[in-house]
Design an enzyme around this catalytic site. Structure first.
Site, short mmCIF file in Angstrom:
data_model
loop_
_atom_site.label_atom_id
_atom_site.label_comp_id
_atom_site.label_asym_id
_atom_site.label_seq_id
_atom_site.Cartn_x
_atom_site.Cartn_y
_atom_site.Cartn_z
N ASP A 106 53.36 -8.41 -81.24
CA ASP A 106 53.39 -9.21 -80.01
C ASP A 106 53.29 -10.69 -80.39
O ASP A 106 54.26 -11.28 -80.86
CB ASP A 106 52.24 -8.71 -79.12
CG ASP A 106 52.22 -9.32 -77.74
OD1 ASP A 106 53.27 -9.40 -77.11
OD2 ASP A 106 51.13 -9.71 -77.29
N PHE A 155 53.93 -5.77 -70.38
CA PHE A 155 52.85 -4.99 -70.98
C PHE A 155 53.22 -3.51 -70.85
O PHE A 155 53.56 -3.03 -69.77
CB PHE A 155 51.52 -5.28 -70.30
CG PHE A 155 50.35 -4.80 -71.12
CD1 PHE A 155 49.90 -5.55 -72.20
CD2 PHE A 155 49.73 -3.59 -70.84
CE1 PHE A 155 48.84 -5.10 -72.98
CE2 PHE A 155 48.67 -3.14 -71.61
CZ PHE A 155 48.23 -3.90 -72.68
N VAL A 156 53.18 -2.80 -71.98
CA VAL A 156 53.60 -1.39 -71.97
C VAL A 156 52.46 -0.49 -72.47
O VAL A 156 51.60 -0.93 -73.23
CB VAL A 156 54.86 -1.17 -72.83
CG1 VAL A 156 56.07 -1.85 -72.20
CG2 VAL A 156 54.68 -1.65 -74.27
N ASP A 162 47.60 1.46 -75.20
CA ASP A 162 46.66 1.61 -74.09
C ASP A 162 46.61 0.40 -73.16
O ASP A 162 47.02 -0.70 -73.53
CB ASP A 162 45.25 1.80 -74.63
CG ASP A 162 44.68 0.48 -75.20
OD1 ASP A 162 45.33 -0.12 -76.06
OD2 ASP A 162 43.59 0.05 -74.74
P1 IMP Z 1 49.37 -9.40 -81.48
O1 IMP Z 1 48.22 -9.76 -82.37
O2 IMP Z 1 49.45 -10.31 -80.28
O3 IMP Z 1 50.70 -9.27 -82.18
O4 IMP Z 1 49.00 -8.05 -80.80
C1 IMP Z 1 49.11 -6.85 -81.40
C2 IMP Z 1 48.22 -5.83 -80.71
O5 IMP Z 1 48.08 -6.13 -79.32
C3 IMP Z 1 48.85 -4.47 -80.79
O6 IMP Z 1 48.39 -3.78 -81.92
C4 IMP Z 1 48.39 -3.84 -79.51
O7 IMP Z 1 47.17 -3.19 -79.71
C5 IMP Z 1 48.17 -4.97 -78.54
N1 IMP Z 1 49.30 -5.11 -77.61
C6 IMP Z 1 50.22 -6.10 -77.59
N2 IMP Z 1 51.12 -5.91 -76.62
C7 IMP Z 1 50.76 -4.76 -76.01
C8 IMP Z 1 51.33 -3.98 -74.91
O8 IMP Z 1 52.34 -4.32 -74.29
N3 IMP Z 1 50.66 -2.86 -74.60
C9 IMP Z 1 49.55 -2.42 -75.24
N4 IMP Z 1 49.01 -3.09 -76.27
C10 IMP Z 1 49.60 -4.25 -76.64
MG MG Z 2 45.96 -2.09 -80.31
#
Ligand code: IMP
Ligand code: MG
Length: 182
Positions: A106, A155-156, A162
């Site tokens: 993300d 958000f999925v 979760d």
């Molecule tokens: P990042 O550090 O922002 O890249 O986020 C990564 C983590 O955020 C993932 O491992 C997920 O646990 C959580 N995450 C990000 N987007 C989503 C989503 O759309 N649904 C559920 N969890 C998400």
């Molecule tokens: Mg996670």
């Protein structure tokens, strides 16, 4: 809290069947890329648990499977920008061909922290395998080496992902109705 999770689903974004097909393709690709190598699959808990269970069974290699925990979200759906890594790993990373298995890329903050953490342990090689990617949300530049799907900026949940620890056991990936967040 509703008793029937499926009532909370707005749209199914990736069906059970399309996920199964794509995960098999990724497993086949890793199998051929790592011929003669015994990779260490490093699952990022908790979101990876369904993806790792499926992809590991599509990787026809002698793999080692380990887990670590990375959390940045808590109970919110917005990244806190801070990543907490919990792991008992030490010696076993050095010299290993590591593949990080992550649910979704993300902002990139989590995977960047993990990549730096693993790199310090001096693996022979390090690749990232993510089921989903939301490229428009990136705050730090990092890409997956193996990617399942590009995901719309929504958000999925489901297939391990979760919202406040719920919906991980949905067999597909879906968006939630807006009233669930309020
Ligand atoms: P990042 O550090 O922002 O890249 O986020 C990564 C983590 O955020 C993932 O491992 C997920 O646990 C959580 N995450 C990000 N987007 C989503 C989503 O759309 N649904 C559920 N969890 C998400
Ligand atoms: Mg996670």
């Amino acid at each position: 809290m509703s008793v029937n999770m499926e009532n909370d689903v707005k749209d199914i974004i990736f069906s059970e069947e399309s996920i199964r097909k794509r995960v098999r393709e990724l497993g086949d690709k890793i199998t051929s890329d790592y011929t003669g190598i015994s990779p260490l699959l490093l699952g990022v808990l908790k979101g990876c648990f369904v993806f790792l269970a499926d992809i590991s069974r599509s990787i026809k290699l002698d793999c080692e499977i380990r887990f670590l925990t990375a959390s940045s979200y808590g109970f919110s759906s917005v990244t806190s920008g801070k990543v907490k890594i919990e792991s008992d790993l030490d010696y076993e990373i050095k010299g290993r061909d590591v593949i990080i298995i992550e649910d979704i890329l993300d902002s990139g903050v989590t995977l960047t922290a993990l990549r730096d953490f693993i790199t310090e342990c001096r693996p022979a090689s390090l690749k990232i395998c993510a089921l989903l990617d939301k490229p428009t949300r990136r705050q730090v530049p990092i890409e997956a080496d193996y990617l399942g799907f590009q995901c719309p900026d929504e958000f999925v949940v489901g297939y391990g992902l979760d919202y406040a620890e719920r919906y991980r056991n949905l067999p597909f990936i879906a968006s939630l109705k807006p009233e669930i967040y309020s």
